[in-house]
Design a protein around this motif. Sequence first.
Motif, PDB file in Angstrom:
ATOM      1  N   ALA A  69     -14.105 -32.030  -8.740  1.00 28.44           N
ATOM      2  CA  ALA A  69     -14.079 -30.750  -8.148  1.00 28.44           C
ATOM      3  C   ALA A  69     -14.855 -29.630  -8.651  1.00 28.44           C
ATOM      4  N   ARG A  70     -14.445 -29.635  -9.864  1.00 22.22           N
ATOM      5  CA  ARG A  70     -15.090 -28.269 -10.881  1.00 22.22           C
ATOM      6  C   ARG A  70     -16.348 -28.584 -11.264  1.00 22.22           C
ATOM      7  N   ASP A  71     -16.844 -29.955 -11.546  1.00 24.35           N
ATOM      8  CA  ASP A  71     -18.236 -30.181 -12.044  1.00 24.35           C
ATOM      9  C   ASP A  71     -18.661 -31.403 -11.466  1.00 24.35           C
ATOM     10  N   PRO A  72     -18.785 -31.345  -9.971  1.00 25.50           N
ATOM     11  CA  PRO A  72     -19.510 -32.696  -9.449  1.00 25.50           C
ATOM     12  C   PRO A  72     -20.757 -33.105 -10.153  1.00 25.50           C
ATOM     13  N   GLN A  73     -21.616 -32.113 -10.658  1.00 26.34           N
ATOM     14  CA  GLN A  73     -22.873 -32.745 -11.261  1.00 26.34           C
ATOM     15  C   GLN A  73     -22.652 -33.615 -12.403  1.00 26.34           C
ATOM     16  N   LEU A  74     -21.694 -33.097 -13.247  1.00 27.92           N
ATOM     17  CA  LEU A  74     -21.299 -34.268 -14.390  1.00 27.92           C
ATOM     18  C   LEU A  74     -20.761 -35.263 -13.896  1.00 27.92           C
ATOM     19  N   VAL A  75     -19.741 -35.196 -13.068  1.00 22.24           N
ATOM     20  CA  VAL A  75     -19.004 -36.415 -12.350  1.00 22.24           C
ATOM     21  C   VAL A  75     -20.338 -37.694 -11.729  1.00 22.24           C
ATOM     22  N   GLY A  76     -21.108 -36.927 -11.184  1.00 24.48           N
ATOM     23  CA  GLY A  76     -22.160 -37.718 -10.538  1.00 24.48           C
ATOM     24  C   GLY A  76     -23.109 -38.523 -11.568  1.00 24.48           C
ATOM     25  N   GLU A  77     -23.274 -37.779 -12.777  1.00 24.22           N
ATOM     26  CA  GLU A  77     -23.988 -38.149 -13.994  1.00 24.22           C
ATOM     27  C   GLU A  77     -23.295 -39.475 -14.351  1.00 24.22           C
ATOM     28  N   LEU A  78     -21.863 -39.105 -14.890  1.00 25.64           N
ATOM     29  CA  LEU A  78     -20.825 -40.051 -15.337  1.00 25.64           C
ATOM     30  C   LEU A  78     -21.070 -41.461 -14.520  1.00 25.64           C
TER      31      LEU A  78
END
Length: 247
Positions: free
Chosen positions: A106-115
């Motif tokens: 929720a806070r950093d969707p870009q990071l989670v998409g990268e993960l």
Amino acid sequence: MLIYPTMELQGGRCVTLAKGRLNEPMVWHVDPVETAHDFAKAGASWMHLTDFDAIEGRGDNAELVEEIIRTVGIPVQLGGGMHSRERVEHWIDKGAGRIVVGSLAARDPQLVGELARFHPDQIVLAVDVWRGQVMTDGWRTASAWAPESFIEAFGDAPFAGIVITDIENELDEVEAQLGLISSLASHARAPVIASGVVRSVDDIARLTYVQNIAGALVGRALFRKSVDLSEALKIAQPGPEPVAAFR
């Protein structure tokens, strides 16, 4: 449909919560490691494990979690306190089969998409819904996300699954929960895992017919013994298709 026997840890003990109230746990006086091994002996192909202490930021159950991952003999889907890339990758390195992320997404969707792209089929998105909003921080904080937009924001990120929980409705309101979860599942490109909807094996039988749901977490019902895991696993398996008889 895949059944995930579910264990939630707090203070080294197995607990379950009502509507996510971390300060009101129901404690089950069982050995967590033995219980995890019982899941495997019953025939489960995965288990789901959540560390509530890690969610609260008041320590964690790391040694116990590591022992379960190391000895249980089936892959573990692990959630709780995954607030950074380092934390996620730490547990992947420790052998967790999948990592569940919610607040970080929720806070950093870009990071989670990268993960998800860097660890394909090892990242699971948690979508915890209360009154039309995605909740974070152990269901205590409302985010700015509507659940449909939250799921769609990740596009075709290769999540291993999406765990959807309807926090507002309790287990005596399964029809409402299934309606919400099935509706949200229509927005998802990854397999959807329903959470908090199983009271009995009849609920599992019904889930097998709900469109877009590929799995279910089963926790409290196992500890209450209202569901037998071996029976649940058999019911969740697809039966043979009927074949017309020709004469």
